[in-house]
Design an enzyme around this catalytic site. Structure first.
Site, PDB file in Angstrom:
ATOM      1  N   VAL A  25       4.419  10.680  -2.644  1.00  0.00           N
ATOM      2  CA  VAL A  25       4.365  10.584  -4.086  1.00  0.00           C
ATOM      3  C   VAL A  25       3.925  12.514  -4.680  1.00  0.00           C
ATOM      4  O   VAL A  25       4.366  12.663  -5.109  1.00  0.00           O
ATOM      5  CB  VAL A  25       2.655  10.333  -3.654  1.00  0.00           C
ATOM      6  CG1 VAL A  25       2.207  10.096  -5.162  1.00  0.00           C
ATOM      7  CG2 VAL A  25       2.664   8.647  -3.200  1.00  0.00           C
ATOM      8  N   LYS A 218      -4.123  -0.832  -9.379  1.00  0.00           N
ATOM      9  CA  LYS A 218      -3.003  -0.214  -7.926  1.00  0.00           C
ATOM     10  C   LYS A 218      -3.008  -0.733  -7.235  1.00  0.00           C
ATOM     11  O   LYS A 218      -1.510  -1.586  -6.593  1.00  0.00           O
ATOM     12  CB  LYS A 218      -3.305   1.347  -7.628  1.00  0.00           C
ATOM     13  CG  LYS A 218      -2.056   1.741  -6.595  1.00  0.00           C
ATOM     14  CD  LYS A 218      -0.547   2.031  -6.718  1.00  0.00           C
ATOM     15  CE  LYS A 218      -0.442   1.640  -5.386  1.00  0.00           C
ATOM     16  NZ  LYS A 218       1.069   2.390  -5.181  1.00  0.00           N
ATOM     17  N   CYS A 274       3.865   1.035   2.036  1.00  0.00           N
ATOM     18  CA  CYS A 274       2.717   0.422   0.141  1.00  0.00           C
ATOM     19  C   CYS A 274       2.468  -0.564   1.113  1.00  0.00           C
ATOM     20  O   CYS A 274       1.229  -0.789   1.681  1.00  0.00           O
ATOM     21  CB  CYS A 274       3.203   1.047  -0.212  1.00  0.00           C
ATOM     22  SG  CYS A 274       4.117   2.837  -0.314  1.00  0.00           S
TER      23      CYS A 274
HETATM   24  C1  UGA Z   1       6.668   0.051  -3.399  1.00  0.00           C
HETATM   25  C2  UGA Z   1       5.722  -0.734  -5.032  1.00  0.00           C
HETATM   26  O1  UGA Z   1       6.944  -1.466  -5.789  1.00  0.00           O
HETATM   27  C3  UGA Z   1       5.689   0.419  -5.883  1.00  0.00           C
HETATM   28  O2  UGA Z   1       5.846  -0.101  -7.522  1.00  0.00           O
HETATM   29  C4  UGA Z   1       5.134   1.160  -5.692  1.00  0.00           C
HETATM   30  O3  UGA Z   1       4.514   2.371  -5.999  1.00  0.00           O
HETATM   31  C5  UGA Z   1       4.827   1.164  -3.846  1.00  0.00           C
HETATM   32  O4  UGA Z   1       5.440  -0.328  -3.178  1.00  0.00           O
HETATM   33  C6  UGA Z   1       3.544   1.955  -3.033  1.00  0.00           C
HETATM   34  O5  UGA Z   1       2.318   1.571  -3.237  1.00  0.00           O
HETATM   35  O6  UGA Z   1       3.810   3.249  -3.024  1.00  0.00           O
HETATM   36  P1  UGA Z   1       8.628   0.436  -2.164  1.00  0.00           P
HETATM   37  O7  UGA Z   1       7.403   0.379  -1.204  1.00  0.00           O
HETATM   38  O8  UGA Z   1       9.493   1.398  -2.561  1.00  0.00           O
HETATM   39  O9  UGA Z   1       7.489   0.483  -3.137  1.00  0.00           O
HETATM   40  O10 UGA Z   1       9.222  -0.912  -1.960  1.00  0.00           O
HETATM   41  P2  UGA Z   1      10.230  -2.162  -2.689  1.00  0.00           P
HETATM   42  O11 UGA Z   1      10.891  -1.618  -3.234  1.00  0.00           O
HETATM   43  O12 UGA Z   1       8.684  -2.351  -3.534  1.00  0.00           O
HETATM   44  O13 UGA Z   1      10.082  -3.077  -1.479  1.00  0.00           O
HETATM   45  C7  UGA Z   1       9.014  -3.368  -0.332  1.00  0.00           C
HETATM   46  C8  UGA Z   1       9.700  -4.638   0.369  1.00  0.00           C
HETATM   47  O14 UGA Z   1       9.635  -5.467  -0.381  1.00  0.00           O
HETATM   48  C9  UGA Z   1      10.906  -3.768   1.085  1.00  0.00           C
HETATM   49  O15 UGA Z   1      10.634  -4.459   2.431  1.00  0.00           O
HETATM   50  C10 UGA Z   1      12.209  -5.070   0.672  1.00  0.00           C
HETATM   51  O16 UGA Z   1      12.991  -5.405   0.855  1.00  0.00           O
HETATM   52  C11 UGA Z   1      10.440  -6.455   0.511  1.00  0.00           C
HETATM   53  N1  UGA Z   1      11.162  -6.679  -0.745  1.00  0.00           N
HETATM   54  C12 UGA Z   1      11.272  -6.707  -2.334  1.00  0.00           C
HETATM   55  C13 UGA Z   1      11.778  -8.250  -0.166  1.00  0.00           C
HETATM   56  O17 UGA Z   1      11.553  -8.743   0.774  1.00  0.00           O
HETATM   57  N2  UGA Z   1      11.875  -9.425  -1.957  1.00  0.00           N
HETATM   58  C14 UGA Z   1      11.623  -8.958  -2.549  1.00  0.00           C
HETATM   59  O18 UGA Z   1      12.496 -10.095  -3.953  1.00  0.00           O
HETATM   60  C15 UGA Z   1      11.946  -7.994  -3.454  1.00  0.00           C
END
Ligand code: UGA
Length: 448
Positions: A25, A218, A274
C-alpha cells in the site's frame, strides 16, 4: 497506464507528504502521489527494503511500480529516508501505511499504528495531518488521535483522517491513479480541504465521512466481496450435487444489475493478504461490540472448506493419494501476482503432501515464494520452470490459479506427458466437453 493530469511542479508550498511504511500500500501510495506532482518522503523500518528502494529496485512485483520508482527517484519528487523522525518532522501530511497483521484470535494487531502515533506525538510541534491508510478496524483512527494527543500534541495542531485504500494486487498502480472512489474520513474542514487538494488531480467520486464510517467502508467492502465469493461457492456445491452449471448460474445472476457479475467466479476459494485477514478482523470487532457477525463466520467456514472439498474430488478419481504423483499448476493466490500469502493453491498442495502425494509444482511467478511455505524435497516436492516438465509422469494435474498461460496450454501434449490423464480444474479455466474429448478424466468446480 492511464496518464493523469500532473500538477504544477510546485503544487502547494504548504503541503509536503510523508508515507510511513513502504509495503504494497505505502510504496504504491508514495509513488502514486509523486506521479500526481506531490513531493513525497517515504520511510520504512525494514532497512533492507529501504535500501533496495533507495537503490532503485522495487522490493516486490507490481506492474508499473518499477517504472514509477525509476521516474520519481530521478525527478526528485520521491525521497526515501531511513529516519522516521526526520521524515515526520519534514512533512505536513503523514500517511500511515504500516502493517496491521492478525493475531491468533483473528483480531488485528495495531501495535505498529500505535507506535508510529506515539512517534508523531513526541516529535512534532507545528500543524500535522495524520492519515490512517492501513486497513484497521472501526475506532482505530479515533485511538490514533487520542494517542497523539495523550503523548504530546494539542488538538488544535493535529488532525486525524482515515483514507482507506481499495487497491488490488497486480493492478495496484493502475487502481491508485484510476480509482472508482476516494473515501475521506475526517473530523474537521481543515483536514477535508487538505485531502481534497491532494487528490484534486484524480477524477472520481470523493465521499467525505466521519472517521468510523470511513473505516467501516473499507472493511465492509472486503467483507461484501468475500461474501459474494463464498455465496457462489456454496451454490457451486449444490450445482455439483444436482448436475447444474455454476458458471451459467453466475451469468444469470450477474445479468441483474442489482447483483452484478463480478466476484461470482466459483473455485477453490479466496486468499491473499487482505480478504481472509479482513473478514476475521471485521467479525472480531463486530463481536467486541456485541453484534452478531455469524454471516461472516459462515463466509470464512465456506472458504476454508473449499480446499477439503477439492481434495475429496481428486480422491474420488485417484482413490489413494499416498505415493501418487500430482502436478500442481498455479501457486499464487490469484493470477498477476507472485504473492502466496493465504493462497488456496498452496493450501491444496500442502494438504496433498500431508496425504503422502509427491508434488511437481509450477507457477509463472510465485514458485520462489512458495518454497518457503512448501520446501523442496528431492523426489517428493519438486519445482519446475515449465508446465510441461511439471506434468511429466503425473497421475493427476491440478490447475489452481487461473494464469492466462494455462488456458493456452497444449492439452494434447499435456495428456501425452502424463502417466494418467486426470485433470482437476480448481478455477474453471477449461471447457469441460473439449477437455473430455481429448481423453482426460476431468473435474472442475460446480460444473457437470
Ligand atoms: C482485495 C480487494 O479486491 C481490494 O479492493 C482491496 O483493496 C484489497 O483486497 C486490500 O484490502 O488490500 P486483492 O487481495 O488484491 O484485493 O485480491 P482480489 O482480486 O480481490 O482477489 C481476492 C481473492 O478472491 C483471490 O484469491 C481470488 O482468486 C479470489 N476470487 C476473486 C474468487 O475466488 N472469485 C472471484 O470471483 C473473485
Amino acid at each position: 497506464m492511464t496518464q493523469i493530469k500532473t500538477l504544477d511542479p510546485s503544487p502547494s508550498a504548504d503541503i509536503s507528504v510523508s508515507v510511513v511504511g513502504l509495503g504494497h500500500v505505502g510504496l504504491v501510495t508514495a509513488l502514486g502521489l509523486a506521479e500526481m506532482g506531490w513531493r513525497v518522503l517515504g520511510t520504512d523500518q525494514d532497512s533492507r527494503k529501504l535500501e533496495s528502494i533507495k537503490a532503485g529496485e522495487a522490493p516486490f512485483y507490481e506492474p508499473g511500480l518499477q517504472e514509477l520508482l525509476d521516474k520519481h527517484l530521478d525527478s526528485g519528487l520521491f525521497n526515501p529516508l531511513a529516519d522516521l523522525d526526520d521524515s515526520i518532522s519534514r512533512a505536513s501530511v503523514v500517511f500511515l501505511c504500516v502493517g496491521t497483521p492478525q493475531r491468533s484470535n483473528g483480531e488485528a494487531d495495531l501495535s505498529q499504528l500505535e507506535s508510529v502515533a506515539r512517534s508523531v506525538a513526541q516529535r512534532r510541534n507545528d500543524y500535522l495531518l495524520v492519515v490512517e491508510k492501513s486497513t484497521a478496524p472501526v475506532t482505530s483512527a479515533q485511538w490514533i488521535g487520542r494517542t497523539v494527543e495523550r503523548y504530546g500534541h494539542s488538538k488544535d495542531r493535529i488532525d486525524i483522517a482515515c483514507n482507506p485504500e481499495f487497491l488490488r494486487e497486480g493492478t495496484a498502480v493502475h487502481d491508485f491513479l484510476n480509482p472508482d472512489r476516494i473515501v475521506l474520513g475526517v473530523e474537521t474542514d481543515r483536514a477535508k480541504d487538505i485531502l481534497l487538494q491532494i487528490y484534486a488531480p484524480l477524477d472520481c467520486p470523493k465521499l467525505v465521512t466521519d472517521l468510523n464510517t470511513a473505516e467501516l467502508i473499507k472493511h465492509a467492502s472486503n467483507a461484501f466481496l468475500s461474501t459474494k465469493i463464498s455465496f457462489i461457492n456454496m451454490v457451486a456445491n449444490l450445482c455439483e450435487a444436482t448436475g447444474a452449471d455454476v458458471t451459467k448460474v453466475s451469468e444469470g445472476l450477474g445479468l441483474d444489475p442489482r447483483i452484478g457479475r463480478s466476484f461470482l467466479n466459483a473455485g477453490i476459494g479466496f486468499g491473499g493478504y487482505c480478504f481472509p485477514k479482513d473478514i476475521r478482523a471485521f467479525a472480531h470487532i463486530g463481536e467486541v461490540h456485541g453484534v452478531n457477525m455469524s454471516l461472516l463466520r459462515a463466509v470464512e467456514d465456506i472458504n476454508l472448506d473449499r480446499v477439503e472439498r477439492f481434495i475429496a474430488r481428486l480422491r474420488s478419481h485417484l482413490w489413494m493419494l499416498n505415493g501418487k504423483t500430482v502436478a500442481v499448476l498455479g501457486l499464487a493466490f490469484k493470477p498477476g501476482t507472485d504473492d502466496v500469502r493465504e493462497s488456496p493453491a498452496v493450501a491444496v498442495a500442502r494438504r496433498l503432501r500431508e496425504d503422502g502425494a509427491n508434488l511437481r509444482l509450477y507457477d509463472p511467478q510465485a514458485g520462489i515464494h512458495a518454497r518457503s511455505l512448501l520446501p523442496a524435497e528431492p523426489g517428493r516436492v519438486e519445482y519446475f520452470d515449465d508446465p510441461y516438465k511439471a506434468v511429466q509422469q503425473a497421475d493427476a494435474a491440478l490447475v489452481l490459479t487461473e494464469w492466462p498461460e494455462f488456458a493456452e496450454l497444449d492439452l494434447g501434449r499435456v495428456k501425452k506427458l502424463m502417466r494418467v490423464p486426470i485433470l482437476g480444474d480448481g478455477r474453471n479455466v477449461y471447457d469441460p466437453s473439449s477437455v473430455r474429448k481429448l481423453g482426460f478424466e476431468y473435474f472442475s468446480v460446480g460444473r457437470p
